[in-house]
Design a protein around this motif. Structure first.
Motif, PDB file in Angstrom:
ATOM      1  N   THR A  48       2.017  -1.820   0.077  1.00 45.49           N
ATOM      2  CA  THR A  48       1.143  -2.455   1.064  1.00 45.49           C
ATOM      3  C   THR A  48       0.198  -1.426   1.659  1.00 45.49           C
ATOM      4  N   ARG A  49      -1.080  -1.744   1.660  1.00 43.46           N
ATOM      5  CA  ARG A  49      -2.084  -0.886   2.275  1.00 43.46           C
ATOM      6  C   ARG A  49      -2.553  -1.557   3.552  1.00 43.46           C
ATOM      7  N   ARG A  50      -2.322  -0.899   4.644  1.00 37.71           N
ATOM      8  CA  ARG A  50      -2.657  -1.480   5.945  1.00 37.71           C
ATOM      9  C   ARG A  50      -4.139  -1.874   6.011  1.00 37.71           C
ATOM     10  N   GLY A  51      -4.376  -3.127   6.358  1.00 36.66           N
ATOM     11  CA  GLY A  51      -5.732  -3.619   6.493  1.00 36.66           C
ATOM     12  C   GLY A  51      -6.403  -3.961   5.178  1.00 36.66           C
ATOM     13  N   ASP A  52      -5.678  -3.814   4.055  1.00 39.58           N
ATOM     14  CA  ASP A  52      -6.298  -4.056   2.753  1.00 39.58           C
ATOM     15  C   ASP A  52      -5.529  -5.059   1.912  1.00 39.58           C
ATOM     16  N   THR A  54      -1.616  -6.178  -0.245  1.00 36.91           N
ATOM     17  CA  THR A  54      -0.459  -5.682  -0.992  1.00 36.91           C
ATOM     18  C   THR A  54      -0.802  -5.655  -2.470  1.00 36.91           C
TER      19      THR A  54
END
Length: 217
Positions: A48-52, A54
């Motif tokens: 998971t990339r925060r703000g982007d 999964t």
């Protein structure tokens, strides 16, 4: 989600559909979906990339088998012997493959590692060189699954090998001799001799731990 990845519907590096859409497609609640995502992230399948969003990871063996090392680290009691049994099954084969596949540059690097091992002033330095020596061989075997499995086993036995070196100084010279035999077989490009040298070396270490079962906490 596992089925979607296996079928190719979700490819390595691809972003998952938005949470509402994916939950509806799978017929589960968004809460259940979040739990599934967390579980798959823990074993290296998703990231998971925060703000982007999964994403599916690269799904490379080193990433997916990373949890093996954590599990091995948590083993207790006779785990050193159990793990050495597994190494005795896997590592001779990896060493035989390395003897056939190592490049001249890789053999040169292995020689330098052996020299550090032989000149190590203390147990910690010797065991660190020992760990690197076996890692180089596993990597040169050319099988990322096998290499990842062996690296996953190495962490748990590292602490045990330090204890062995401190407890029995005579083992240090036997360790040097065992590694020298493995290197010479690889340098000669003799897979079967390399297999035998690795099996003998690991069996000697395993036998020591069977005779000295009190591993430190």
């Amino acid at each position: 989600m596992k089925a979607m990845i296996l079928s190719g519907e979700l490819a390595p590096g691809e972003r998952l559909p938005v949470e509402r859409e994916l939950a509806a497609r799978l017929g589960i609640s968004r809460g259940s979906l979040r739990e599934a995502v967390r579980a798959l992230a823990l074993v290296g399948v998703l990231r998971t990339r925060r703000g982007d969003g999964t994403y599916v990871t690269s799904l490379e063996p080193g990433l997916l088998l990373e949890a093996t090392g954590m599990v091995a680290e948590l083993l207790q009691e006779n785990s050193a012997v159990w793990l050495l049994e597994v190494r005795r099954m896997l590592e001779p084969g990896a060493t035989a493959l390395a003897a056939a596949r190592m490049s001249p540059e890789e053999i040169s690097g292995l020689r330098e590692c052996l020299e550090r091992l032989e000149k190590a002033p203390g147990v910690e330095e010797l065991v660190a060189a020992d760990d690197e020596f076996h890692a180089r061989i596993a990597s040169a075997a050319g099988n990322p699954v096998l290499s990842s499995l062996l690296r996953g086993l190495a962490g748990r036995t590292l602490r045990a090998r330090l204890w062995r070196g401190v407890s029995d100084q005579k083992t240090l010279e036997r360790t040097r001799l065992g590694h020298r035999a493995i290197f010479q077989a690889i340098e000669r490009r003799d897979p079967e001799l390399a297999r035998a040298a690795a099996a003998s070396h690991i069996a000697e270490v395993e036998d020591w731990f069977r005779s000295n079962p009190q591993e430190p906490a």
